[in-house]
Write an enzyme that holds these catalytic residues in place. Sequence first.
Site, PDB file in Angstrom:
ATOM      1  N   HIS A   1      13.004  16.174  -2.934  1.00  0.00           N
ATOM      2  CA  HIS A   1      13.271  14.791  -3.344  1.00  0.00           C
ATOM      3  C   HIS A   1      14.208  14.100  -2.352  1.00  0.00           C
ATOM      4  O   HIS A   1      13.939  13.006  -1.875  1.00  0.00           O
ATOM      5  CB  HIS A   1      13.891  14.793  -4.746  1.00  0.00           C
ATOM      6  CG  HIS A   1      14.238  13.415  -5.236  1.00  0.00           C
ATOM      7  ND1 HIS A   1      15.483  12.865  -5.067  1.00  0.00           N
ATOM      8  CD2 HIS A   1      13.489  12.478  -5.852  1.00  0.00           C
ATOM      9  CE1 HIS A   1      15.486  11.647  -5.585  1.00  0.00           C
ATOM     10  NE2 HIS A   1      14.294  11.387  -6.065  1.00  0.00           N
TER      11      HIS A   1
ATOM     12  N   ARG B   1      -0.976  11.745 -15.207  1.00  0.00           N
ATOM     13  CA  ARG B   1      -0.174  11.330 -14.056  1.00  0.00           C
ATOM     14  C   ARG B   1      -0.075   9.811 -13.992  1.00  0.00           C
ATOM     15  O   ARG B   1      -1.048   9.118 -14.242  1.00  0.00           O
ATOM     16  CB  ARG B   1      -0.833  11.830 -12.761  1.00  0.00           C
ATOM     17  CG  ARG B   1      -1.463  13.192 -12.895  1.00  0.00           C
ATOM     18  CD  ARG B   1      -2.333  13.557 -11.704  1.00  0.00           C
ATOM     19  NE  ARG B   1      -1.606  13.619 -10.462  1.00  0.00           N
ATOM     20  CZ  ARG B   1      -2.180  13.782  -9.266  1.00  0.00           C
ATOM     21  NH1 ARG B   1      -3.497  13.890  -9.180  1.00  0.00           N
ATOM     22  NH2 ARG B   1      -1.461  13.844  -8.178  1.00  0.00           N
TER      23      ARG B   1
ATOM     24  N   GLY C   1       8.959  10.002  -7.398  1.00  0.00           N
ATOM     25  CA  GLY C   1       9.839  10.508  -8.444  1.00  0.00           C
ATOM     26  C   GLY C   1      10.100   9.538  -9.579  1.00  0.00           C
ATOM     27  O   GLY C   1      10.851   9.845 -10.495  1.00  0.00           O
TER      28      GLY C   1
ATOM     29  N   MET D   1       7.915   8.215 -11.838  1.00  0.00           N
ATOM     30  CA  MET D   1       7.182   8.497 -13.071  1.00  0.00           C
ATOM     31  C   MET D   1       6.897   9.987 -13.134  1.00  0.00           C
ATOM     32  O   MET D   1       6.580  10.603 -12.137  1.00  0.00           O
ATOM     33  CB  MET D   1       5.836   7.768 -13.049  1.00  0.00           C
ATOM     34  CG  MET D   1       5.960   6.355 -12.593  1.00  0.00           C
ATOM     35  SD  MET D   1       6.269   5.294 -13.977  1.00  0.00           S
ATOM     36  CE  MET D   1       6.427   3.751 -13.120  1.00  0.00           C
TER      37      MET D   1
ATOM     38  N   LYS E   1      -2.673   6.103  -6.600  1.00  0.00           N
ATOM     39  CA  LYS E   1      -3.125   7.484  -6.767  1.00  0.00           C
ATOM     40  C   LYS E   1      -4.574   7.514  -7.245  1.00  0.00           C
ATOM     41  O   LYS E   1      -5.415   8.208  -6.681  1.00  0.00           O
ATOM     42  CB  LYS E   1      -2.210   8.180  -7.781  1.00  0.00           C
ATOM     43  CG  LYS E   1      -2.250   9.679  -7.721  1.00  0.00           C
ATOM     44  CD  LYS E   1      -1.294  10.279  -8.771  1.00  0.00           C
ATOM     45  CE  LYS E   1       0.153  10.162  -8.329  1.00  0.00           C
ATOM     46  NZ  LYS E   1       1.094  10.453  -9.423  1.00  0.00           N
TER      47      LYS E   1
ATOM     48  N   TYR F   1      12.152 -21.220  18.421  1.00  0.00           N
ATOM     49  CA  TYR F   1      12.805 -19.924  18.519  1.00  0.00           C
ATOM     50  C   TYR F   1      13.643 -19.627  17.282  1.00  0.00           C
ATOM     51  O   TYR F   1      13.975 -20.523  16.513  1.00  0.00           O
ATOM     52  CB  TYR F   1      13.678 -19.837  19.779  1.00  0.00           C
ATOM     53  CG  TYR F   1      14.920 -20.703  19.736  1.00  0.00           C
ATOM     54  CD1 TYR F   1      16.099 -20.241  19.141  1.00  0.00           C
ATOM     55  CD2 TYR F   1      14.917 -21.972  20.289  1.00  0.00           C
ATOM     56  CE1 TYR F   1      17.232 -21.035  19.082  1.00  0.00           C
ATOM     57  CE2 TYR F   1      16.044 -22.786  20.240  1.00  0.00           C
ATOM     58  CZ  TYR F   1      17.197 -22.313  19.635  1.00  0.00           C
ATOM     59  OH  TYR F   1      18.312 -23.094  19.571  1.00  0.00           O
TER      60      TYR F   1
ATOM     61  N   ARG G   1      -2.177   9.697   0.302  1.00  0.00           N
ATOM     62  CA  ARG G   1      -1.688   8.322   0.432  1.00  0.00           C
ATOM     63  C   ARG G   1      -1.159   8.152   1.845  1.00  0.00           C
ATOM     64  O   ARG G   1      -0.866   9.142   2.527  1.00  0.00           O
ATOM     65  CB  ARG G   1      -0.581   8.038  -0.579  1.00  0.00           C
ATOM     66  CG  ARG G   1       0.627   8.926  -0.388  1.00  0.00           C
ATOM     67  CD  ARG G   1       1.660   8.706  -1.469  1.00  0.00           C
ATOM     68  NE  ARG G   1       2.627   9.800  -1.437  1.00  0.00           N
ATOM     69  CZ  ARG G   1       3.349  10.184  -2.467  1.00  0.00           C
ATOM     70  NH1 ARG G   1       3.229   9.595  -3.619  1.00  0.00           N
ATOM     71  NH2 ARG G   1       4.214  11.172  -2.368  1.00  0.00           N
TER      72      ARG G   1
ATOM     73  N   CYS H   1      19.806 -20.718  14.098  1.00  0.00           N
ATOM     74  CA  CYS H   1      20.816 -19.787  14.584  1.00  0.00           C
ATOM     75  C   CYS H   1      21.677 -19.219  13.464  1.00  0.00           C
ATOM     76  O   CYS H   1      22.677 -18.576  13.703  1.00  0.00           O
ATOM     77  CB  CYS H   1      21.693 -20.435  15.650  1.00  0.00           C
ATOM     78  SG  CYS H   1      22.634 -21.824  15.028  1.00  0.00           S
TER      79      CYS H   1
ATOM     80  N   SER I   1      19.285 -27.207  16.395  1.00  0.00           N
ATOM     81  CA  SER I   1      19.390 -25.806  16.017  1.00  0.00           C
ATOM     82  C   SER I   1      19.904 -25.778  14.588  1.00  0.00           C
ATOM     83  O   SER I   1      20.981 -26.286  14.299  1.00  0.00           O
ATOM     84  CB  SER I   1      20.341 -25.079  16.959  1.00  0.00           C
ATOM     85  OG  SER I   1      20.510 -23.762  16.506  1.00  0.00           O
TER      86      SER I   1
HETATM   87  P1  ADP Z   1       4.065  12.380  -8.275  1.00  0.00           P
HETATM   88  O1  ADP Z   1       3.601  10.983  -8.310  1.00  0.00           O
HETATM   89  O2  ADP Z   1       5.455  12.563  -8.727  1.00  0.00           O
HETATM   90  O3  ADP Z   1       3.760  13.036  -6.974  1.00  0.00           O
HETATM   91  P2  ADP Z   1       1.722  13.650  -9.339  1.00  0.00           P
HETATM   92  O4  ADP Z   1       0.972  12.967 -10.409  1.00  0.00           O
HETATM   93  O5  ADP Z   1       1.172  13.580  -7.996  1.00  0.00           O
HETATM   94  O6  ADP Z   1       3.208  13.156  -9.387  1.00  0.00           O
HETATM   95  O7  ADP Z   1       1.857  15.147  -9.792  1.00  0.00           O
HETATM   96  C1  ADP Z   1       2.747  16.020  -9.211  1.00  0.00           C
HETATM   97  C2  ADP Z   1       2.077  17.313  -8.922  1.00  0.00           C
HETATM   98  O8  ADP Z   1       1.496  17.870 -10.081  1.00  0.00           O
HETATM   99  C3  ADP Z   1       0.933  17.240  -7.952  1.00  0.00           C
HETATM  100  O9  ADP Z   1       1.370  17.246  -6.647  1.00  0.00           O
HETATM  101  C4  ADP Z   1       0.180  18.497  -8.263  1.00  0.00           C
HETATM  102  O10 ADP Z   1       0.722  19.589  -7.578  1.00  0.00           O
HETATM  103  C5  ADP Z   1       0.383  18.644  -9.733  1.00  0.00           C
HETATM  104  N1  ADP Z   1      -0.823  18.192 -10.430  1.00  0.00           N
HETATM  105  C6  ADP Z   1      -1.107  16.957 -10.877  1.00  0.00           C
HETATM  106  N2  ADP Z   1      -2.326  16.936 -11.436  1.00  0.00           N
HETATM  107  C7  ADP Z   1      -2.824  18.180 -11.333  1.00  0.00           C
HETATM  108  C8  ADP Z   1      -4.063  18.787 -11.708  1.00  0.00           C
HETATM  109  N3  ADP Z   1      -5.021  18.092 -12.282  1.00  0.00           N
HETATM  110  N4  ADP Z   1      -4.209  20.086 -11.425  1.00  0.00           N
HETATM  111  C9  ADP Z   1      -3.233  20.787 -10.822  1.00  0.00           C
HETATM  112  N5  ADP Z   1      -2.062  20.283 -10.450  1.00  0.00           N
HETATM  113  C10 ADP Z   1      -1.848  18.985 -10.696  1.00  0.00           C
HETATM  114 MG    MG Z   2       2.093  13.265  -6.174  1.00  0.00          MG
HETATM  115 MG    MG Z   3       6.853  13.449  -9.987  1.00  0.00          MG
END
Ligand code: ADP
Ligand code: MG
Ligand code: MG
Length: 906
Positions: A490, A99, A108, A110, A28, A885, A372, A865, A798
């Site tokens: 999710h 984040r 999901g 972290m 990220k 092979y 990503r 094999c 083989s």
């Molecule tokens: P995940 O890895 O679970 O996707 P993120 O760190 O991407 O978690 O955060 C999830 C969401 O939180 C992002 O998609 C965004 O919508 C919101 N978010 C994160 N940082 C910011 C920020 N600086 N300003 C506004 N929204 C944010």
């Molecule tokens: Mg995200």
């Molecule tokens: Mg999240």
Amino acid sequence: MKNKKRVYLFGDGKAEGDAKMKELLGGKGANLCEMNLIGVPVPPGFIITTEVCTEYNTLGKEKVRELLETEVKKAIAYVEKSMGKKFNDLKNPLLVSVRSGSRVSMPGMMDTVLNLGLNDQTVDALAKKAGNERFAWDSYRRFIQMYGDVVLGMKPKSKEEHDPFEVILDEMKEARKVKNDTELTVDDLKELVKKFKAIVKKVLKKDFPTDPWEQLYGAVYAVFESWMNDRAVYYRQMHGYPEEWGTAVNVQAMVFGNMGNTSATGVCFSRDAATGENIFNGEYLVNAQGEDVVAGIRTPLEITLEGSKRWAKLQGVDEKTRKKEFPSLEEVMPELYKTLYDTQLKLEKHYKDMQDMEFTIEDNKLWMLQTRNGKRTGASQVRIAMEMLKEKMIDEKTALNRVEPKKLDELLHPIFTPEALKAAKAITKGLPASPGAATGQIVFFADEAEKFSADKKQVILVRIETSPEDLRGMNVSQGILTARGGMTSHAAVVARGMGKCCVSGAGNINIDYKARTMTVGTKVYKQGDFISLNGSTGEVYEGQLATKTPELSGDFAALMKLCDKYTKMNVRTNTDTPHDSAIARKFGAQGIGLCRTEHMFFEGDRIKAMREMILATDEEGRRKALAKILPYQRKDFEGILEAMQGLPVTIRLLDPPLHEFVPNEKENQAEMAKEMNIPLKTIKFRVDSLHEMNPMLGHRGCRLGITYPEITEMQTRAIIEAALNLKKKKIKALPEIMIPLIGTTAEFVNQEKIIRETAEKVFKEKKDTIEYLVGTMIEIPRACLVADQIAAKAEFFSFGTNDLTQMTFGYSRDDAGKFLQIYVDNKILAADPFQTLDQEGVGQLVEMATNKGRSARKTLKVGICGEHGGDPDSVVFCHNVGLNYVSCSTFRVPIARLAAAQAAVK
Ligand code: ADP
Ligand code: MG
Ligand code: MG
């Protein structure tokens, strides 16, 4: 250690890192830097490196804070300057998000904390500055909730508990008679904040932290801690990611999607993650923040007009209603849509891969928050790779590497048969979140899915919505059905990552977790009832639907062709029927690496003749019985050799211990006695005498052919005659006769002599000859040690890596289940050696035997094999050792072809 750089800045088109620094900055963070560098608008911020996570685990909180303090202060000052706001300020407060981000994305795993920096004072300042009280208090209540859940640990730990904040929020909505949180008033929100703080105090016996710096470090620690939580550990184990990688922490200035109707937040993909279609798509919510879109709290809307129309059609929503109640972003904010569209194009072009992006619109300005390379289904991997190749965005080798061999499995998996579909009754429809066909019994909880699956039952996990806690349950299910949540919920994202069939957002189903029922209309379905899912259309069916294998054409065929261009190794298949041989040819098998003759002995009358042979007390009796088997075998071989059309076919002579062919139960023995007209006592006596203490190390393999040479003679005759018969019909056949379980050269010499003499005899009788090879299976460690001596006689090797693994480790394949999982769990073994070749030990024997063998016979053909022939990692190993092979089960042939090609272009 003190002088190491631990914090990296980004913002205003500058960055201290870039996309290549994923290991240090996490995926990220590295991409946030990169987006800055290529002129995509990203809120400024900074990254605390993954190395600090490791320091945290060894040194602890205080020490790490000391190490970070100066750099973090400077970094916050940098963000303050860029935003023209100040952290903990009473006029214009800076809020940040905290984040997590490891080097690969872990959906999901972290949790993110938003709006950090708010307290009773800064919230007023924020309200005043924005001229929007509602927004400020909405942010504040969100902050307390997220911080309480994630950092203070108030999130429920079991499925029976509820999130205390959600409970309060729901009560409030009920009391106010509103459906969405956006309908709550400022006073409602203020009251919520009060209640939220009170529950924190009640549960934790501590006040909610008011100092933004304390809030910040608390959140940073929580991210580091989450690296070690159960879910993250399980995900890493599932994917084989090492613990040492650690996670980075991203601290970033907040931009607000909850500032009213000119603000929004969303998730989008530059191409379709389910099908691979080159079409921009995604979902958004107006006046919302962060994870509202993926959490399934409000149902998000489609970003593009086309997507919106497709959605409406699936849901049976008419155009007028769609336009009014479910409009696309393209219609609601056309200019911003255009900017977003251009940005996703730019990002895809820059990364040269399908992008999965998160964005927020704050008061009519677009900010990108994440990009990503998108996770996608196997089908989507193939289509995107081949289309990007056609678009000249990537070259052939890159295209080959874009598809994970294991993912091809999904394309080869069954789909519903047209007949079954015609007869089926669709009970409801949701969103086609992850394609494929699944059928199984309904379960409502992840742990129960695991229990069912342990009993070898196929299950469909049915949930209102899924959360990361459901990961294990999802992993063992055939498919997932949810009542709420969109295409980026999710459930949808994780299912696609796992290549699992998923139907999400089936709004017509009512789930009662307590009663363990799912109601559609008036019909009630209970736990254990069968349903079927079509993840490609979103349809849900009652009962078990029949499935069939899919056609392999178009992009898939093109990919396979590309494999052949680069691969150095052949891929063969393990099969013993003409029918499977034909399928294998369709999948591109270049021969048969293992045809097990014993499977042929069980069909119809053959088993009778086989038993007659086993019961015979002398050679004459055995020959009489074998003469009855001969025509069957000859016919089988003819069929298989014909199906393979001149491609090499390795036929293994009889291998299993004879007791496998006779009945062990008394009733069956009595039946056999009657049928063969001999006393039960005789049968019982013979069966008892066949009993072995350790049959896998007993009287089997070439040991049978040596004690009963007439068996080897008969099988050789059947093979050679079959090939000669085909030759008469002008069909080329290339049999390779394989002697099993050789441990000494003399064993091989003994059997080879019988084979060659028999062949010569048949040639003379038929006045014609064919080409054939005589070689051996290498599955006993001793054979590896004397491989040069054996190769002086044998024309091919083989590796039977199933038996070789068994004998090298001394693990009985039939008993290892009792301890193997414990070995893997305790890291005594890295993986189950029967699934993934143990390269260090067994692999060393394979390599040594190959080299020794080739030193004695330059042209020695060498293959493998065992089950490992279809395991991508093992295929790479075989390529590196220089095998000619690999041979694997039919449905793994395309997987092995791709793995072999990838090994060749590495
Ligand atoms: P995940 O890895 O679970 O996707 P993120 O760190 O991407 O978690 O955060 C999830 C969401 O939180 C992002 O998609 C965004 O919508 C919101 N978010 C994160 N940082 C910011 C920020 N600086 N300003 C506004 N929204 C944010
Ligand atoms: Mg995200
Ligand atoms: Mg999240």
